[in-house]
Motif scaffolding. Structure first.
Motif, PDB file in Angstrom:
ATOM      1  N   ARG A 111      39.131  26.221  46.569  1.00 20.65           N
ATOM      2  CA  ARG A 111      39.603  24.870  46.253  1.00 20.65           C
ATOM      3  C   ARG A 111      39.325  23.904  47.394  1.00 20.65           C
ATOM      4  O   ARG A 111      39.011  22.743  47.162  1.00 20.65           O
ATOM      5  N   ARG A 112      39.439  24.408  48.615  1.00 24.56           N
ATOM      6  CA  ARG A 112      39.242  23.540  49.773  1.00 24.56           C
ATOM      7  C   ARG A 112      37.835  22.955  49.793  1.00 24.56           C
ATOM      8  O   ARG A 112      37.630  21.788  50.058  1.00 24.56           O
ATOM      9  N   PHE A 113      36.840  23.798  49.501  1.00 25.81           N
ATOM     10  CA  PHE A 113      35.449  23.357  49.574  1.00 25.81           C
ATOM     11  C   PHE A 113      34.820  23.160  48.199  1.00 25.81           C
ATOM     12  O   PHE A 113      33.615  22.967  48.090  1.00 25.81           O
ATOM     13  N   ASN A 114      35.662  23.234  47.154  1.00 24.74           N
ATOM     14  CA  ASN A 114      35.178  23.028  45.802  1.00 24.74           C
ATOM     15  C   ASN A 114      33.985  23.944  45.483  1.00 24.74           C
ATOM     16  O   ASN A 114      32.940  23.491  45.031  1.00 24.74           O
ATOM     17  N   LEU A 115      34.143  25.221  45.756  1.00 24.34           N
ATOM     18  CA  LEU A 115      33.041  26.179  45.637  1.00 24.34           C
ATOM     19  C   LEU A 115      32.928  26.761  44.238  1.00 24.34           C
ATOM     20  O   LEU A 115      33.911  26.859  43.522  1.00 24.34           O
ATOM     21  N   LYS A 116      31.723  27.183  43.902  1.00 24.22           N
ATOM     22  CA  LYS A 116      31.510  27.948  42.676  1.00 24.22           C
ATOM     23  C   LYS A 116      32.169  29.307  42.864  1.00 24.22           C
ATOM     24  O   LYS A 116      32.290  29.806  43.976  1.00 24.22           O
ATOM     25  N   ARG A 117      32.564  29.920  41.757  1.00 22.60           N
ATOM     26  CA  ARG A 117      33.204  31.233  41.853  1.00 22.60           C
ATOM     27  C   ARG A 117      32.220  32.283  42.359  1.00 22.60           C
ATOM     28  O   ARG A 117      31.039  32.266  42.002  1.00 22.60           O
ATOM     29  N   ARG A 118      32.712  33.183  43.186  1.00 22.03           N
ATOM     30  CA  ARG A 118      31.900  34.310  43.662  1.00 22.03           C
ATOM     31  C   ARG A 118      32.829  35.501  43.797  1.00 22.03           C
ATOM     32  O   ARG A 118      34.009  35.336  44.041  1.00 22.03           O
ATOM     33  N   TYR A 119      32.270  36.699  43.654  1.00 20.45           N
ATOM     34  CA  TYR A 119      33.094  37.891  43.856  1.00 20.45           C
ATOM     35  C   TYR A 119      32.630  38.541  45.150  1.00 20.45           C
ATOM     36  O   TYR A 119      31.795  39.438  45.136  1.00 20.45           O
ATOM     37  N   ASN A 120      33.168  38.044  46.266  1.00 21.87           N
ATOM     38  CA  ASN A 120      32.693  38.500  47.575  1.00 21.87           C
ATOM     39  C   ASN A 120      33.844  38.896  48.495  1.00 21.87           C
ATOM     40  O   ASN A 120      33.963  38.381  49.607  1.00 21.87           O
ATOM     41  N   PRO A 121      34.705  39.797  48.019  1.00 24.40           N
ATOM     42  CA  PRO A 121      35.892  40.131  48.822  1.00 24.40           C
ATOM     43  C   PRO A 121      35.578  40.619  50.236  1.00 24.40           C
ATOM     44  O   PRO A 121      36.365  40.384  51.150  1.00 24.40           O
TER      45      PRO A 121
END
Lengths: 85, 197
Positions: B62-72
């Motif tokens: 949310r902070r950087f308005n990023l696209k979703r990623r699954y990178n735990p």
């Protein structure tokens, strides 16, 4: 393996983690694991592991990052299968 | 920015995959795997670290308005202080850092992540559905801000992120929802001088 065959083989792998059964009835390339099927993010990794076993491939981290939709998963699996040949 | 994540431990503990190295390697760094295996309750540690990563992921996205990623694995956990009911730590992703607080008992974990320690998170955990939790959030938020009108409403954007609207205007309020098994939780940042955007 063509996309259709991968799509069909993927369905039962995803099934145990689906929370929205209604959305699962419309399962297709455009289905989103979390937004549509309401799969918990903690279970995505279980799907990745099950996919690795079922297709005998390895999903690297860069690929896992993108595995948020059925379409992305099918494409990743197809490329990994091709590279194996 | 703020994020929160709830873990229903009864549900999480049904998953036996954590015992496999392959599972742990997809989610955790070498340091984190060490923390897990050295702990007296390794399975609990898996889910504590996971909830910290998830809470930080939500704040970061949310902070950087990023696209979703699954990178735990890109989210690195650091534990500073743990007791029998609480863990204080931080999560780093690239250049960004998040302060985390996790509260737990035998049934659940509730982790909060905030982008700075200037943001004082308000939060609640419910043994209830998301719907009950969301109406709890709206009334808690209204009370904190002495909000009366216009009516507050929740709407999701195309990335699936919820936004708070007052009438037709989106409020710039950092908040986060989470649901797992029997539990639901929320967190929002207390900003004393909130204005309409």
């Amino acid at each position: 393996m063509n996309k259709e065959a991968i799509l069909n083989k993927l369905k039962p792998i995803v099934a145990p983690y689906v929370q929205n059964k209604e959305a699962f009835e419309a399962y297709n390339m455009q289905t989103d694991f979390m937004n549509d099927l309401e799969i918990n993010s903690a279970n995505l990794v279980d799907i990745v592991l099950d996919v690795e076993d079922a297709f005998d491939i390895e999903i690297d981290n860069d690929s896992m990052e993108r595995m948020l939709t059925v379409e992305a998963a099918v494409e990743i699996i197809q490329v990994k299968l091709r590279n194996k040949e | 920015m703020i994020g929160n994540d709830v873990i229903d431990l009864a549900l999480a503990f049904e998953n036996k995959n954590w015992k496999s190295e392959r599972f742990r390697s997809k989610l955790f760094s070498e340091t984190e795997k060490h923390l897990i295996l050295q702990n007296k309750k390794p399975q609990f540690m898996v889910w504590l670290l996971w909830s910290m990563k998830e809470a930080a992921y939500k704040a970061h996205q949310r902070r950087f308005n990023l696209k979703r990623r699954y990178n735990p694995r890109d989210f690195k956990c650091f534990l500073e202080k743990t007791s029998s009911f609480e863990a204080i730590g931080s999560v780093r992703i690239g250049e960004a850092g998040y302060i985390t607080q996790s509260f737990f008992d035998l049934k659940k974990i509730h982790s909060l992540a905030s982008a700075s320690n200037m943001l004082k998170p308000e939060f609640r955990l419910f043994e209830a559905s998301s719907e009950i939790m969301k109406s709890g959030f709206l009334s808690h938020f209204s009370k904190t801000k002495n909000w009366t009108n216009p009516k507050l409403q929740l709407q999701k954007n195309t990335e699936g992120i919820p936004y708070l609207y007052a009438g037709s205007e989106a409020l710039q309020v950092p908040f986060s929802f989470s649901h797992h098994g029997k539990f639901s939780g929320y967190a929002f940042a207390h900003q004393p001088n909130l204005k309409l955007s």
